[in-house]
Each structure stands twice: as C-alpha cells, then as structure tokens.
Motif scaffolding. Structure first.
Motif, PDB file in Angstrom:
ATOM      1  N   GLY A  39       1.184  -1.119   0.067  1.00  0.00           N
ATOM      2  CA  GLY A  39      -0.006   0.512   0.060  1.00  0.00           C
ATOM      3  C   GLY A  39       0.739   1.068  -0.075  1.00  0.00           C
ATOM      4  N   LEU A  40       0.257   2.457   0.051  1.00  0.00           N
ATOM      5  CA  LEU A  40       1.090   4.009  -0.073  1.00  0.00           C
ATOM      6  C   LEU A  40       0.851   4.602   2.012  1.00  0.00           C
ATOM      7  N   GLU A  41       1.384   5.380   1.636  1.00  0.00           N
ATOM      8  CA  GLU A  41       1.168   5.995   2.795  1.00  0.00           C
ATOM      9  C   GLU A  41       0.368   8.032   2.123  1.00  0.00           C
ATOM     10  N   VAL A  85      -1.955  11.686  -2.291  1.00  0.00           N
ATOM     11  CA  VAL A  85      -3.542  12.001  -1.325  1.00  0.00           C
ATOM     12  C   VAL A  85      -4.453  10.971  -1.535  1.00  0.00           C
ATOM     13  N   ARG A  86      -4.628  10.817  -0.393  1.00  0.00           N
ATOM     14  CA  ARG A  86      -5.418   9.549  -0.452  1.00  0.00           C
ATOM     15  C   ARG A  86      -7.370  10.442  -0.237  1.00  0.00           C
ATOM     16  N   ILE A  87      -8.334  10.065  -1.408  1.00  0.00           N
ATOM     17  CA  ILE A  87      -9.072  10.644  -1.282  1.00  0.00           C
ATOM     18  C   ILE A  87     -10.064   9.888  -0.380  1.00  0.00           C
ATOM     19  N   ASN A  88      -9.704   8.523  -0.598  1.00  0.00           N
ATOM     20  CA  ASN A  88     -10.740   7.949  -0.173  1.00  0.00           C
ATOM     21  C   ASN A  88     -10.236   5.740  -1.105  1.00  0.00           C
ATOM     22  N   ASN A  90      -8.196   2.986  -1.971  1.00  0.00           N
ATOM     23  CA  ASN A  90      -7.436   3.745  -2.811  1.00  0.00           C
ATOM     24  C   ASN A  90      -7.290   4.250  -3.744  1.00  0.00           C
ATOM     25  N   LYS A  91      -8.183   5.564  -4.137  1.00  0.00           N
ATOM     26  CA  LYS A  91      -8.539   6.346  -5.073  1.00  0.00           C
ATOM     27  C   LYS A  91      -7.156   8.005  -4.332  1.00  0.00           C
ATOM     28  N   TYR A  92      -6.261   8.529  -4.857  1.00  0.00           N
ATOM     29  CA  TYR A  92      -5.899   8.638  -5.140  1.00  0.00           C
ATOM     30  C   TYR A  92      -5.513  10.325  -5.860  1.00  0.00           C
ATOM     31  N   LYS A  93      -4.834  11.882  -5.296  1.00  0.00           N
ATOM     32  CA  LYS A  93      -4.650  12.577  -6.033  1.00  0.00           C
ATOM     33  C   LYS A  93      -2.712  12.329  -6.052  1.00  0.00           C
ATOM     34  N   ILE A  94      -2.075  12.995  -6.814  1.00  0.00           N
ATOM     35  CA  ILE A  94      -0.758  12.907  -7.265  1.00  0.00           C
ATOM     36  C   ILE A  94       0.162  14.190  -7.276  1.00  0.00           C
ATOM     37  N   VAL A  95       0.175  14.385  -6.267  1.00  0.00           N
ATOM     38  CA  VAL A  95       0.314  16.015  -6.555  1.00  0.00           C
ATOM     39  C   VAL A  95       1.834  16.047  -7.005  1.00  0.00           C
ATOM     40  N   PRO A  96       2.200  17.196  -7.521  1.00  0.00           N
ATOM     41  CA  PRO A  96       4.207  18.041  -7.700  1.00  0.00           C
ATOM     42  C   PRO A  96       4.198  18.419  -6.844  1.00  0.00           C
ATOM     43  N   TYR A  97       5.838  17.514  -5.994  1.00  0.00           N
ATOM     44  CA  TYR A  97       6.072  18.328  -5.294  1.00  0.00           C
ATOM     45  C   TYR A  97       6.849  19.967  -4.911  1.00  0.00           C
ATOM     46  N   ASP A 124     -10.584  18.929  -6.203  1.00  0.00           N
ATOM     47  CA  ASP A 124     -11.328  17.788  -6.015  1.00  0.00           C
ATOM     48  C   ASP A 124     -12.137  16.791  -6.657  1.00  0.00           C
ATOM     49  N   GLU A 125     -13.750  18.270  -7.464  1.00  0.00           N
ATOM     50  CA  GLU A 125     -15.354  17.639  -8.229  1.00  0.00           C
ATOM     51  C   GLU A 125     -14.432  16.423  -9.220  1.00  0.00           C
ATOM     52  N   ASN A 126     -13.194  16.863  -9.991  1.00  0.00           N
ATOM     53  CA  ASN A 126     -13.103  16.368 -10.985  1.00  0.00           C
ATOM     54  C   ASN A 126     -11.788  14.870 -11.196  1.00  0.00           C
ATOM     55  N   GLN A 127     -13.028  14.497 -11.681  1.00  0.00           N
ATOM     56  CA  GLN A 127     -12.372  12.856 -11.677  1.00  0.00           C
ATOM     57  C   GLN A 127     -11.650  12.390 -12.678  1.00  0.00           C
ATOM     58  N   HIS A 128     -11.422  13.479 -13.662  1.00  0.00           N
ATOM     59  CA  HIS A 128      -9.897  13.352 -14.644  1.00  0.00           C
ATOM     60  C   HIS A 128      -7.893  13.362 -13.453  1.00  0.00           C
ATOM     61  N   GLN A 129      -8.318  13.784 -12.379  1.00  0.00           N
ATOM     62  CA  GLN A 129      -7.426  14.385 -11.630  1.00  0.00           C
ATOM     63  C   GLN A 129      -7.785  12.950 -10.371  1.00  0.00           C
ATOM     64  N   ILE A 130      -8.722  12.442  -9.875  1.00  0.00           N
ATOM     65  CA  ILE A 130      -8.059  11.228  -9.377  1.00  0.00           C
ATOM     66  C   ILE A 130      -8.094   9.207 -10.632  1.00  0.00           C
ATOM     67  N   TRP A 131      -6.802   9.119  -8.780  1.00  0.00           N
ATOM     68  CA  TRP A 131      -6.143   7.824 -10.273  1.00  0.00           C
ATOM     69  C   TRP A 131      -6.773   6.480  -8.564  1.00  0.00           C
ATOM     70  N   GLU A 132      -6.849   5.852  -9.402  1.00  0.00           N
ATOM     71  CA  GLU A 132      -6.306   3.879  -8.704  1.00  0.00           C
ATOM     72  C   GLU A 132      -5.942   3.199  -7.909  1.00  0.00           C
ATOM     73  N   ILE A 133      -4.934   3.632  -7.502  1.00  0.00           N
ATOM     74  CA  ILE A 133      -3.582   2.870  -7.394  1.00  0.00           C
ATOM     75  C   ILE A 133      -3.184   1.777  -6.535  1.00  0.00           C
ATOM     76  N   THR A 134      -3.537   0.250  -7.318  1.00  0.00           N
ATOM     77  CA  THR A 134      -4.077  -0.607  -6.829  1.00  0.00           C
ATOM     78  C   THR A 134      -2.684  -1.452  -7.175  1.00  0.00           C
ATOM     79  N   PRO A 135      -1.525  -1.829  -5.728  1.00  0.00           N
ATOM     80  CA  PRO A 135      -0.700  -3.061  -5.553  1.00  0.00           C
ATOM     81  C   PRO A 135      -1.053  -4.572  -6.347  1.00  0.00           C
TER      82      PRO A 135
END
Length: 217
Positions: A39-41, A85-88, A90-97, A124-135
């Motif tokens: 998993g991811l933190e 950044v976990r949304i819920n 295994n769904k995440y935003k991936i934000v450039p540091y 937060d409302e845009n699905q195209h910025q939410i990713w399902e990250i799966t191990p």
C-alpha cells in the motif's frame, strides 16, 4: 576524520558544548527507498518509476503545457517527486512536490486512448485527477483512471526514451503500465551545514571512551 579500519568512536554528552567534535555534516546518498509494504502512505512523497523503462515520472512546469513524462533519475530534481493524497480507499490525487499549490496530475479532461497526462489545476470534483492506485505484488502498482476503469496510465509503447509522454491506454497486463513507488524522506536539512544530533536529550559527541563507531563510507 579517521581513515583507519577502526573508524571513529562517539559517545553521548548531556549538553551541547559547541565543540567541533559535536558538529556533523549530512550528505545525500542514493539509497534504495522503495516502499515495500502492500500500500501507500497518504501525504508522503515518492519517486515513481516505470517498470518497463526503469525511468522516473517527471514534468516541466516551465513548458506551455506541463506534460507528465519519463526521465532518468536525477536526485537534484524536485520535479521527479510526487505527493500521493488519499481521497478514499485506494483512490488518490498525485500532486507534484515542486508545483504551485493547487495542481495535480490529470488528463486535461480528456478520456480517450493515448490522451496525454498533464499537470493541471487541482479540483476535488474532477474525476480526471483522481487515480485508483492498486498494488499488484512484488512492490508494483497500477494507476487506473477513475473516469473510465478501462484505461490506465502508462507509456504508449514500451520505450526507454527520455521525455516520452505518459498517456492513458487500454488496461492490459503490461510492464509499461506498472510502476514502483519509491518513498522519499523529506527533511529540512541542508547538505554540508553543521548540526548536533541528540538521542533522549543527550548530544552525540566524538570521544575516546565511545562505544558507537562510525566507519568511512
């Protein structure tokens, strides 16, 4: 600095005495920091490596369109660091540091095969910025579009060319759509500046009576 095989001894003092023997420099080393748990933190920073190429996700904020690309590892480039950044679940935003506040990896609203991944305004409302990250085992992950679970982030073709765009493609069991997330420790420490080191209030110090030994790397 002791060049002998015996190394240098250290001991702990109760207080900092502003001695040279109590000052230490930090140097960055290329240590394998792959996060090997299942998993991811959330809110932690990672380098993200494409399995098929061995190259790392990168971006160029100074370009007209800030595309997500792959490049060789460069420890000096903050553009290769991403916060997840976990949304819920295994769904995440991936934000450039290194990006401006309020940006995230998305697909610029597009939802078709070979549409390029871009860094765009965070919403937060845009699905195209939410990713399902799966191990998927062996420290590997897939990054799937939540707009359409038939699409995954990856390379159009399994190339090792730098600056190749990451795109959406039909989901498949292929290494060009598999990633390693390598956790990066972010510390507010400047290389070659001096610091005191403490454990339980005791200051680490160079001393003949030491039983802590450091050897040359």
């Amino acid at each position: 600095e002791d060049k002998s095989d015996k190394g240098v001894g250290f001991t702990f003092r109760n207080e900092f005495e502003n001695k040279e023997t109590q000052r230490f420099k930090f140097r960055e080393h290329n240590i394998d920091k792959t996060y090997n748990k299942f998993g991811l933190e959330s809110n932690e920073v990672y380098r993200i490596k494409v399995k098929s190429s061995g190259l790392y996700l990168d971006h160029n904020e100074s370009s007209t369109t800030d595309y997500l690309v792959q490049n060789k590892l460069d420890l000096e480039k903050k553009s290769q660091l991403f916060r997840v950044v976990r949304i819920n679940e295994n769904k995440y935003k991936i934000v450039p540091y290194d990006s401006e506040v309020g940006k995230a990896i998305g697909t610029n609203g597009a939802n078709s095969v070979n549409s390029k991944a871009v860094i765009s305004e965070y919403n937060d409302e845009n699905q195209h910025q939410i990713w399902e990250i799966t191990p998927i085992g062996n420290r590997q992950f897939t990054i799937e579009s939540t707009q359409n679970n038939n699409y995954m982030l990856g390379l159009e073709t399994a190339v090792t060319t730098q600056n190749t765009n990451l795109v959406l493609n039909s989901s498949a069991d292929t290494d060009k759509q598999k990633f390693y997330f390598e956790k990066v420790g972010i510390f507010d420490i400047q290389e070659n500046d001096f610091y005191e080191l403490k454990i339980n209030g005791n200051v680490l110090s160079n001393d003949e009576s030491a039983n802590v030994v450091l050897k040359e790397d």
